[in-house]
Design an enzyme around this catalytic site. Structure first.
Site: not given
Ligand code: ADP
Length: 318
Positions: A22, A24, A105, A127-128, A155, A211
């Site tokens: 939103r 962006v 990723g 979330i991590d 709890r 205890k």
């Molecule tokens: P997150 O972004 O939550 O860490 P992922 O690790 O599944 O989730 O990455 C999301 C997407 O990013 C992957 O499905 C892939 O399409 C892309 N991706 C991940 N690593 C690479 C990489 N080394 N090079 C290009 N694209 C990547």
């Protein structure tokens, strides 16, 4: 010069992604840009699943969990040829720049695109809270709230029955959810990648707790131990009967907290600002409570172990 910008969400979903989409969209439109939403992350980018967004497209999304654009995983995106398909689609639509919202990723995919000449900015959502270069990733606080709400309920019942509750939470590669929720609920034991697992120590802590208390709480991240086996060991070796609960995907959902909405909004606006300033290959980060941008490459190499820092700070409470 940037006139058309696209936005996508990728990887694991996180509450607050919609607030970022939103922001962006709205800030892009305000700056006179055309904004396109890309459905289903990098897969949709390669398949040309684009839709032009207007102000109304993102109305009433700020309070929604999940992502209105959808997300997928596309391992093939690591291949140059797959990324060429994405670039072709961006050219078809005349898109000048891309905002990618996701985790490490997603950042790697964005960096690879930027090395092929695409203007890219990323926004951290996970979330991590395990995204490089930033103190905070969108979604962490909402997930934390979900865990705490569930543990507080457990709890109540475990205290009535003199039980030990074991709760499995997400974060197999980063124990921040486990450590922070453990701190917030006053858990007896936290088991995660950074703190490790030692059954004797766990039993000792729970026997000590027995205890003085009518219940005990163990927070454990997924993939660390078989929690049913752990429950059996606690039942057999301590005065508590133990029950295991796996929270699972419920932790990914729910209305984003005010904090997640606000941070996502600030980060979304910052991403557009960065693109208009001519920045490229950068990620939006929160560092010392300031929203800044830094190179994605640098962020991906950031190995600060803030989780252990946090644990060490509060260790005396365990
Ligand atoms: P997150 O972004 O939550 O860490 P992922 O690790 O599944 O989730 O990455 C999301 C997407 O990013 C992957 O499905 C892939 O399409 C892309 N991706 C991940 N690593 C690479 C990489 N080394 N090079 C290009 N694209 C990547």
């Amino acid at each position: 010069m940037i006139r058309k910008v696209a936005v996508l969400t990728s990887g694991g979903d996180a509450p607050g992604m919609n607030a970022a989409i939103r922001a962006v969209t709205r800030s892009g439109l305000k700056m006179g840009l055309e904004v396109f939403g890309v459905y289903d992350g990098y897969r949709g980018l390669c398949e040309g699943k684009f839709e032009k967004l207007n102000r109304r497209s993102v109305s009433e999304t700020i309070a929604k969990g999940g992502t209105i654009l959808g997300t997928t995983r596309l391992p093939e995106f690591e291949q140059y040829e797959t990324r060429l398909l994405a670039i072709e689609q961006l050219e078809n639509y005349g898109i000048d720049a891309l905002v990618a919202i996701g985790g490490d990723g997603t950042y790697r995919g964005a960096l690879a695109l930027s090395k092929m000449g695409v203007k890219v900015v990323t926004i951290p959502a996970s979330i991590d809270n395990d995204v490089g270069g930033t103190d905070y990733a969108i979604g962490f606080e909402t997930a934390l709230n979900t865990i705490i709400e569930a543990v507080d309920k457990l709890r109540d019942t475990s205290s009535s029955h003199r039980r030990c509750s074991i709760i499995e939470v997400m974060g197999r590669n980063c124990g921040e959810l486990a450590i922070t929720s453990g701190l917030a609920v006053g858990a007896e034991v936290v088991i995660c990648k950074e703190l490790g697992f030692n059954l004797e120590d766990v039993l000792e802590n729970i026997n000590q707790a027995s205890k003085v208390k009518r219940h005990a709480i163990v927070i454990v991240t997924e993939k660390m131990v078989d929690i049913n086996e752990l429950a059996k060991a606690i039942t057999e070796n301590t005065p508590f009967e133990s029950r295991a609960t796996i929270l699972g995907h419920v932790q990914r959902g729910g209305k984003p907290t005010p904090h997640d909405r606000v941070i996502a909004s600030l980060m979304g606006a910052k991403a557009v600002e960065a693109l208009l300033e001519g920045q490229n290959g950068v990620c939006v980060c929160m560092v010392d409570n300031k929203i800044i941008v830094r190179p994605i490459e640098e962020a991906l190499q950031d190995n600060r172990n803030t989780v252990l820092e946090k644990y060490n700070k509060f260790k005396m409470l365990w």
